[in-house]
Design a protein around this motif. Structure first.
Motif: not given
Length: 59
Positions: A3-25
């Motif tokens: 679960k810690y590896q999944k969390l780390s990878i989720g942070i590395m991928i999830g936050f940039p995707i969220f901010f990519l969406i914010v940047s697109l809008f």
């Protein structure tokens, strides 16, 4: 993968995707570009900490 590896990878991928969406809008790409270094640093820190903890438990 635990679960810690999944969390780390989720942070590395999830936050940039969220901010990519914010940047697109908003049209302000600074949100996306400034989110990349902290997300990769925190994700890699989590992965290295897990790797180091596992290495010490198996010896």
């Amino acid at each position: 993968m635990n679960k810690y590896q999944k969390l780390s990878i989720g942070i590395m991928i999830g936050f940039p995707i969220f901010f990519l969406i914010v940047s697109l809008f908003t049209g302000k790409w600074g949100f996306f570009f400034w989110s990349l270094p902290p997300s990769f640093i925190s994700g890699m820190t989590g992965l290295f900490a897990f790797k180091h903890a596992n290495r010490n438990t198996y010896h």
